[in-house]
Design a protein around this motif. Structure first.
Motif, PDB file in Angstrom:
ATOM      1  N   TRP A  29       0.848  -1.186   0.000  1.00 46.98           N
ATOM      2  CA  TRP A  29       0.000   0.000   0.000  1.00 46.98           C
ATOM      3  C   TRP A  29       0.890   1.245   0.000  1.00 46.98           C
ATOM      4  O   TRP A  29       2.034   1.214   0.462  1.00 46.98           O
ATOM      5  CB  TRP A  29      -0.881   0.033   1.249  1.00 46.98           C
ATOM      6  N   LYS A  30       0.350   2.339  -0.495  1.00 42.24           N
ATOM      7  CA  LYS A  30       1.104   3.589  -0.509  1.00 42.24           C
ATOM      8  C   LYS A  30       1.403   4.061   0.908  1.00 42.24           C
ATOM      9  O   LYS A  30       2.463   4.634   1.187  1.00 42.24           O
ATOM     10  CB  LYS A  30       0.317   4.657  -1.270  1.00 42.24           C
ATOM     11  N   SER A  31       0.483   3.823   1.824  1.00 38.93           N
ATOM     12  CA  SER A  31       0.680   4.114   3.246  1.00 38.93           C
ATOM     13  C   SER A  31      -0.296   3.248   4.028  1.00 38.93           C
ATOM     14  O   SER A  31      -1.137   2.556   3.450  1.00 38.93           O
ATOM     15  CB  SER A  31       0.460   5.603   3.550  1.00 38.93           C
ATOM     16  N   TRP A  32      -0.207   3.313   5.364  1.00 37.65           N
ATOM     17  CA  TRP A  32      -1.061   2.466   6.192  1.00 37.65           C
ATOM     18  C   TRP A  32      -2.546   2.728   5.964  1.00 37.65           C
ATOM     19  O   TRP A  32      -3.375   1.825   6.105  1.00 37.65           O
ATOM     20  CB  TRP A  32      -0.723   2.691   7.668  1.00 37.65           C
ATOM     21  N   ASP A  33      -2.892   3.959   5.609  1.00 33.01           N
ATOM     22  CA  ASP A  33      -4.307   4.284   5.418  1.00 33.01           C
ATOM     23  C   ASP A  33      -4.645   4.627   3.971  1.00 33.01           C
ATOM     24  O   ASP A  33      -5.703   5.178   3.682  1.00 33.01           O
ATOM     25  CB  ASP A  33      -4.716   5.441   6.341  1.00 33.01           C
ATOM     26  N   ASP A  34      -3.718   4.300   3.044  1.00 39.14           N
ATOM     27  CA  ASP A  34      -3.956   4.570   1.623  1.00 39.14           C
ATOM     28  C   ASP A  34      -3.666   3.298   0.826  1.00 39.14           C
ATOM     29  O   ASP A  34      -2.510   2.938   0.608  1.00 39.14           O
ATOM     30  CB  ASP A  34      -3.053   5.707   1.147  1.00 39.14           C
ATOM     31  N   PRO A  35      -4.714   2.598   0.372  1.00 39.11           N
ATOM     32  CA  PRO A  35      -4.520   1.322  -0.329  1.00 39.11           C
ATOM     33  C   PRO A  35      -4.068   1.456  -1.787  1.00 39.11           C
ATOM     34  O   PRO A  35      -3.969   0.445  -2.491  1.00 39.11           O
ATOM     35  CB  PRO A  35      -5.908   0.683  -0.252  1.00 39.11           C
ATOM     36  N   CYS A  36      -3.775   2.670  -2.227  1.00 43.63           N
ATOM     37  CA  CYS A  36      -3.236   2.826  -3.583  1.00 43.63           C
ATOM     38  C   CYS A  36      -1.879   2.124  -3.678  1.00 43.63           C
ATOM     39  O   CYS A  36      -1.160   2.012  -2.683  1.00 43.63           O
ATOM     40  CB  CYS A  36      -3.075   4.307  -3.925  1.00 43.63           C
ATOM     41  N   PRO A  37      -1.488   1.635  -4.869  1.00 41.10           N
ATOM     42  CA  PRO A  37      -0.223   0.899  -5.007  1.00 41.10           C
ATOM     43  C   PRO A  37       0.982   1.720  -4.570  1.00 41.10           C
ATOM     44  O   PRO A  37       1.129   2.893  -4.929  1.00 41.10           O
ATOM     45  CB  PRO A  37      -0.165   0.593  -6.508  1.00 41.10           C
ATOM     46  N   GLY A  38       1.847   1.083  -3.768  1.00 39.40           N
ATOM     47  CA  GLY A  38       3.087   1.715  -3.337  1.00 39.40           C
ATOM     48  C   GLY A  38       4.221   1.395  -4.296  1.00 39.40           C
ATOM     49  O   GLY A  38       4.004   0.969  -5.433  1.00 39.40           O
TER      50      GLY A  38
ATOM     51  N   TYR B 120       2.581  -9.793   3.731  1.00 43.50           N
ATOM     52  CA  TYR B 120       2.286  -8.506   3.101  1.00 43.50           C
ATOM     53  C   TYR B 120       3.586  -7.748   2.844  1.00 43.50           C
ATOM     54  O   TYR B 120       4.646  -8.074   3.385  1.00 43.50           O
ATOM     55  CB  TYR B 120       1.341  -7.682   3.975  1.00 43.50           C
TER      56      TYR B 120
ATOM     57  N   GLN C 298       5.581  -0.924   2.928  1.00 48.79           N
ATOM     58  CA  GLN C 298       6.054   0.201   2.123  1.00 48.79           C
ATOM     59  C   GLN C 298       7.133   1.000   2.847  1.00 48.79           C
ATOM     60  O   GLN C 298       8.055   1.535   2.226  1.00 48.79           O
ATOM     61  CB  GLN C 298       4.878   1.118   1.773  1.00 48.79           C
TER      62      GLN C 298
END
Length: 320
Positions: free
Chosen positions: A22-31, A107, A110
């Protein structure tokens, strides 16, 4: 990623599955970090698992040799089995639990760029870290840290050494502990004399990146050597499966990348060198150097003692 899931290639459908942070812990966009299988079926390379940071290789598990990954044979778990499955219509990484009651997941982190395997601890009501790669304290886990045609030895100083028959491409940067330029051959290799080349066996290794390799499961090690010797582009060879007495053949072409010495359960690699190369020792540690110096000093002292004793005997006989 949950137990039983497949991560890899399905040749029937053309689907490629990978694990993305994930891009961040609260952002599920691809990292940026992706864990996946690399394989070139048209070249019949040996499948490997990598962590990518964007478009750059960040970590490599090493090839799957039937029992473990060549780059991390010590990363075994008490809770699960894992490995790469290679079939005609698919190749994938998967894992299964030894105890079905255990709750587990894999998992990508990031923040650290690591692939982490977690198990649920019921008493604490929290996730516990079972395994994590790359290992933060192990610089040799960093992909290609020593450059091409070099070996990373975590317990030596410096940690990078050129392979036998090779020298630093840039001695100045090498001495400043910037090993990114890697190593080149001491002498230019000639295809005219390829049949006179020899192979040096190095043991206990994480084998090179297989991006430029060729695999044949039906060949033995001697047949593998013959094929490698007949092609002047071939740099090294090894077994493709280490179970039992070993079987199969994998051949490397071009520069050898991301080699390291392991503390246990490493693999054998046969590296091509010119027959004019002196009998060098690869990756010799300081302890080995001390032993060599001790042997030399001992031999010199022994030789001098013999000469003095002979001189004494001759003088004594002459005095009579």
């Amino acid at each position: 990623m949950l137990p039983g899931m497949k991560m890899g290639w399905d040749f029937r459908t053309g689907i490629r599955r990978s694990l993305t942070a994930w891009k961040s812990w609260d952002d599920p966009c691809p990292g940026d970090f992706i864990f996946g299988i690399e394989f070139a079926p048209q070249l019949n390379t040996l499948p490997e698992a990598y962590i990518w940071n964007g478009t750059s290789k960040f970590y490599r598990t090493g090839s799957w040799f039937g029992l473990s990954f060549s780059g991390s044979p010590d990363l075994k778990s008490n809770f699960y089995y894992h490995g790469i499955v290679y079939k005609n219509d698919e190749v994938y990484y998967t894992y299964s639990l030894k105890n079905k009651s255990v709750v587990s997941r894999i998992y990508m982190n990031q923040t650290t760029g690591s692939r982490e395997h977690l198990t649920w601890i019921e008493a604490d009501q929290s996730w516990g870290l079972e395994l994590s790669v790359p290992r933060e304290a192990d610089k040799c886990d960093t992909y290609g840290i020593c450059g091409s045609n070099a070996n990373c030895m975590i317990n030596d100083n410096p940690i990078c050494q050129c392979l036998i028959g090779f020298k630093p491409k840039s001695l100045d940067t090498w001495n400043r502990m910037d090993w990114s330029y890697g190593c080149v051959r001491n002498t230019t290799q000639s295809c005219e004399h390829k049949d006179k080349d020899v192979f040096v066996k190095l043991s206990g290794l994480k084998l090179p990146d297989t991006s430029r390799s060729w695999m044949a499961e039906n060949l033995n090690l001697e047949e593998c050597r013959t094929i490698c010797l007949s092609n002047c582009s071939c740099m090294a060879y090894s077994n493709s499966d280490t179970r039992g007495n070993g079987s199969g053949c994998v051949i490397w072409y071009g520069d050898l990348m991301d080699i390291r010495t392991l503390s246990n359960n490493g693999q054998d690699l046969f590296i091509r060198v010119s027959n004019s190369e002196p009998g060098l020792i690869i990756g010799r540690s300081k302890r080995d150097d001390s032993r060599v110096r001790a042997l030399i000093v001992g031999a010199v002292i022994g030789g001098v003692s013999v000469i003095l004793l002979l001189g004494y005997c001759i003088c004594k006989r002459g005095s009579k």
